[in-house]
Design an enzyme around this catalytic site. Structure first.
Site, PDB file in Angstrom:
ATOM      1  CG  HIS A  33      -1.833   1.254   1.240  1.00 31.48           C
ATOM      2  ND1 HIS A  33      -2.916   1.477   0.494  1.00 31.48           N
ATOM      3  CD2 HIS A  33      -1.537   2.276   1.843  1.00 31.48           C
ATOM      4  CE1 HIS A  33      -3.476   2.536   0.933  1.00 31.48           C
ATOM      5  NE2 HIS A  33      -2.719   3.158   1.840  1.00 31.48           N
ATOM      6  CD  GLU A  34       1.907   3.234   3.677  1.00 35.47           C
ATOM      7  OE1 GLU A  34       2.023   4.640   3.017  1.00 35.47           O
ATOM      8  OE2 GLU A  34       0.934   3.082   4.378  1.00 35.47           O
ATOM      9  CG  HIS A  60       0.348   6.274  -0.708  1.00 36.42           C
ATOM     10  ND1 HIS A  60      -0.798   6.680  -1.196  1.00 36.42           N
ATOM     11  CD2 HIS A  60      -0.061   5.582   0.587  1.00 36.42           C
ATOM     12  CE1 HIS A  60      -1.825   6.405  -0.575  1.00 36.42           C
ATOM     13  NE2 HIS A  60      -1.314   5.717   0.679  1.00 36.42           N
TER      14      HIS A  60
END
Length: 221
Positions: free
Chosen positions: A95-96, A99
């Protein structure tokens, strides 16, 4: 009376969201992935596959403190995620990294969110102080100013939703595309990321309720 009812609803939403993510994250933190890649290895694999191998992946303190820093161009992973090979660790790491890829692709919502950060920091620091002063002094202009500051936070949260939901959706694609998790494990990772997304929805709902609470004060008086 409406003021207190809205306050209770806001509190319940916040508590339920926190319980949901803690329970889900904890559950899948105990499920090891079949490929046994750590969060760090997962992040490295995804970043390298997207030509972001120069980004730093560092360990940070705390639990669920994972984040991507667009200014420093650093992916920061909490200890359990950095070293862990659980479904939760891998899902959060992916998920990170999503980003970071959004930043590389100049995601419009992410850019708007970054622009709003200083205004949100200001609003968060003095918003409720202004409201309390307005209520104590009977100055409704201050209360309305406080509501405007809350609206800035609300706008930030609205912009944040597509950023977070998009990052989670892409993270699941990367996990399957790069053979980091099996199809069944990706389904479990989706549950972890869905619980995380719910916290952003809950925050948005709570802020809307807070605005309604403040408006109820001015209506009653």
């Amino acid at each position: 009376m409406t003021y207190y009812i809205l306050g209770i609803i806001s509190l319940l939403i916040t508590v339920l969201a926190q319980v949901y993510i803690n329970v889900t994250y904890s559950r899948y933190s105990k499920v090891e992935s079949k490929n046994k890649l750590s969060g760090f290895e997962t992040a490295k694999k995804i970043l390298e596959a997207n030509n972001l191998e120069k980004l730093y992946i560092v360990e940070t303190q705390g639990t669920l403190t994972d984040h991507y820093d667009p200014k420093a161009k650093v992916v920061r992973l909490s200890h359990n995620v950095f070293d862990g090979d659980s479904i939760s660790s891998i899902a959060v790491a992916a998920h990170e990294c999503s980003h970071a890829i959004q930043d590389k692709n100049k995601n419009k919502f992410m850019r708007i969110r970054s622009f709003l950060v200083p205004f949100v920091n200001f609003s968060t620091k003095i918003g409720y102080v202004v409201v309390v002063l307005g209520a104590l002094l009977g100055m409704f202009q201050l209360i309305y100013f406080g509501i405007i500051l809350l609206m800035i936070i609300l706008l930030f949260q609205l912009v944040t939703l597509p950023v977070e939901i998009g990052a989670s959706r892409n993270a699941l694609k990367y996990l399957e595309k790069y053979n980091i998790l099996t199809k069944e494990e990706v389904d479990d990772a989706k549950k972890v990321l869905t619980s995380a997304a719910f916290t952003y929805v809950a925050s948005l709902a709570s802020t809307i309720i807070e605005v309604l609470r403040l408006l109820s004060i001015t209506d009653n008086d």
